[in-house]
Design a protein around this motif. Sequence first.
Motif, PDB file in Angstrom:
ATOM      1  N   UNK A   6     -17.319  -5.828  39.582  1.00 28.98           N
ATOM      2  CA  UNK A   6     -16.563  -7.101  40.248  1.00 28.98           C
ATOM      3  C   UNK A   6     -17.452  -6.893  41.911  1.00 28.98           C
ATOM      4  N   UNK A   7     -17.436  -5.610  42.349  1.00 30.46           N
ATOM      5  CA  UNK A   7     -18.415  -5.431  43.448  1.00 30.46           C
ATOM      6  C   UNK A   7     -19.559  -4.032  43.063  1.00 30.46           C
ATOM      7  N   UNK A   8     -20.515  -4.206  44.027  1.00 25.50           N
ATOM      8  CA  UNK A   8     -21.576  -3.316  43.805  1.00 25.50           C
ATOM      9  C   UNK A   8     -21.655  -2.364  44.901  1.00 25.50           C
ATOM     10  N   UNK A   9     -21.591  -1.091  44.213  1.00 22.70           N
ATOM     11  CA  UNK A   9     -21.415   0.219  45.174  1.00 22.70           C
ATOM     12  C   UNK A   9     -22.875   1.130  44.855  1.00 22.70           C
ATOM     13  N   UNK A  10     -22.920   1.715  46.256  1.00 18.04           N
ATOM     14  CA  UNK A  10     -24.093   2.912  46.194  1.00 18.04           C
ATOM     15  C   UNK A  10     -23.220   4.054  46.032  1.00 18.04           C
ATOM     16  N   UNK A  11     -23.455   4.946  45.029  1.00 19.45           N
ATOM     17  CA  UNK A  11     -22.692   6.337  44.884  1.00 19.45           C
ATOM     18  C   UNK A  11     -23.662   7.340  45.507  1.00 19.45           C
ATOM     19  N   UNK A  12     -23.133   7.928  46.482  1.00 17.07           N
ATOM     20  CA  UNK A  12     -23.704   8.827  47.614  1.00 17.07           C
ATOM     21  C   UNK A  12     -22.741  10.118  48.005  1.00 17.07           C
ATOM     22  N   UNK A  13     -23.452  11.040  48.168  1.00 17.75           N
ATOM     23  CA  UNK A  13     -22.799  12.170  48.828  1.00 17.75           C
ATOM     24  C   UNK A  13     -22.690  12.013  50.133  1.00 17.75           C
ATOM     25  N   UNK A  14     -21.370  12.166  50.806  1.00 16.25           N
ATOM     26  CA  UNK A  14     -21.320  11.668  52.198  1.00 16.25           C
ATOM     27  C   UNK A  14     -21.471  12.969  53.101  1.00 16.25           C
ATOM     28  N   UNK A  15     -22.403  13.145  53.836  1.00 14.59           N
ATOM     29  CA  UNK A  15     -22.793  14.535  54.710  1.00 14.59           C
ATOM     30  C   UNK A  15     -21.779  14.204  55.978  1.00 14.59           C
ATOM     31  N   UNK A  16     -20.823  14.756  55.788  1.00 12.72           N
ATOM     32  CA  UNK A  16     -19.837  14.758  57.246  1.00 12.72           C
ATOM     33  C   UNK A  16     -18.863  15.876  56.969  1.00 12.72           C
ATOM     34  N   UNK A  17     -18.583  16.619  58.037  1.00 14.20           N
ATOM     35  CA  UNK A  17     -17.644  17.798  57.921  1.00 14.20           C
ATOM     36  C   UNK A  17     -16.057  17.247  57.360  1.00 14.20           C
ATOM     37  N   UNK A  18     -15.900  15.777  57.568  1.00 12.02           N
ATOM     38  CA  UNK A  18     -14.500  15.578  57.165  1.00 12.02           C
ATOM     39  C   UNK A  18     -14.629  14.856  55.862  1.00 12.02           C
ATOM     40  N   UNK A  19     -15.750  14.708  55.204  1.00 16.55           N
ATOM     41  CA  UNK A  19     -15.756  14.269  53.843  1.00 16.55           C
ATOM     42  C   UNK A  19     -16.710  15.189  52.983  1.00 16.55           C
ATOM     43  N   UNK A  20     -17.876  15.336  52.955  1.00 10.37           N
ATOM     44  CA  UNK A  20     -18.832  16.082  52.258  1.00 10.37           C
ATOM     45  C   UNK A  20     -18.239  16.133  50.770  1.00 10.37           C
ATOM     46  N   UNK A  21     -18.369  14.823  50.258  1.00 10.49           N
ATOM     47  CA  UNK A  21     -18.079  14.558  48.918  1.00 10.49           C
ATOM     48  C   UNK A  21     -18.691  13.286  48.665  1.00 10.49           C
ATOM     49  N   UNK A  22     -18.883  13.011  47.250  1.00 13.70           N
ATOM     50  CA  UNK A  22     -19.333  11.700  46.540  1.00 13.70           C
ATOM     51  C   UNK A  22     -18.443  10.665  46.873  1.00 13.70           C
ATOM     52  N   UNK A  23     -18.881   9.569  47.461  1.00  9.24           N
ATOM     53  CA  UNK A  23     -18.282   8.405  47.941  1.00  9.24           C
ATOM     54  C   UNK A  23     -18.988   7.305  47.531  1.00  9.24           C
ATOM     55  N   UNK A  24     -18.210   6.238  47.323  1.00  8.88           N
ATOM     56  CA  UNK A  24     -18.572   4.776  47.107  1.00  8.88           C
ATOM     57  C   UNK A  24     -18.904   3.962  48.391  1.00  8.88           C
ATOM     58  N   UNK A  25     -19.781   3.274  48.632  1.00  6.20           N
ATOM     59  CA  UNK A  25     -20.237   2.527  49.899  1.00  6.20           C
ATOM     60  C   UNK A  25     -20.565   1.063  49.250  1.00  6.20           C
ATOM     61  N   UNK A  26     -19.779   0.158  49.568  1.00  5.10           N
ATOM     62  CA  UNK A  26     -19.968  -1.183  49.152  1.00  5.10           C
ATOM     63  C   UNK A  26     -21.400  -1.893  49.579  1.00  5.10           C
ATOM     64  N   UNK A  27     -22.125  -2.376  48.730  1.00  2.00           N
ATOM     65  CA  UNK A  27     -23.559  -2.771  49.170  1.00  2.00           C
ATOM     66  C   UNK A  27     -23.420  -3.713  50.288  1.00  2.00           C
TER      67      UNK A  27
END
Length: 339
Positions: A202-223
Amino acid sequence: MHDQFGHGRFAVRYEKADNLLQLALELQAARGGLSLLDIEQKFGVGRRTAMRMRDAAIRNFPQMEEVDTGERTKRWRLPNGTLDRLVAFTAEELAALESATRLFERDNREDEAAELATLGAKLRALLKPDVARRVEPDLEALLEAEGLAMRPGPRPRIDISVVEELRQAIMACTKVKLRYRNRKTKQVNERLVHPYGFLHGHRNYLVAWHENPKANAVTLFALPHIEGIELTAEPFQRDPEFSLEAFAARSFGLFQSEPFKTVWRFAPEAADDAEEFIFHPTQQVERQLDGSLLITIMAASDLEMAWHLYSWGDTVEVLEPVELAEMVHGQRVAWAALP
């Protein structure tokens, strides 16, 4: 043996010939060749049948060669061009490709639609004129029957240029800087990410590793929230343990969190309809003596579950967990029809 029109044992022979031709096509298409295990899995046969199919291919195509992979498992392939004159495209195959193109267009995935359209044009160019004249009427009839392009419904807006650049970065394994708008605060911030792939729904997302000291995890980014993109020349190492398929399967929809066990009970009058659905890859289905249906799922995203369950109205009851039951039960409606 019954008659000459494919009944009885003749039908079995035709089926074997069809499998042999399909195997030959697979052997030519597989650059690294096929092993016996590959043949078993592709054709759903046992080991001995796979060996007989391989031997039949060797007898009928003596140019078949064994591939030297440096491994203990033996693999075989047919050289390119062996079957070129035997390959043809049916109206059903071309219609399936055209339908996929229209589905991408309907979902606003124009880059993939354009690539499939180009592939379809190339395949049509390979058809002989007399074959093309025979196929075209059937193709038009099949496409008209699908009615995909005219099907209404909401779809997300996507900047196609952003998707194209992300796909380049995914293939090249290079880091990307995103200008990303927060959905709640509306603030636009820069995000440095390692793009892995896309999830569409229903929404389209980029799946990416977020390079950030507070994140450093695979995250969804709404296109639709990506307002700008900068490709860098800095490479990244993709996590070899990460599987996009496994990542997606954690959730009931797209939202990611810790999976949990949930049990739904569909009333007897809705059980047959519910049984026709695959709600999630982990589902376990159990028909009850009273005709009701229990569905057990291990997945995340209670909100997306609630959105779907709402469409079933008062014909479904959430047995567990309590939190999801509280979200759903107060909103149940006696709809005039089931999904």
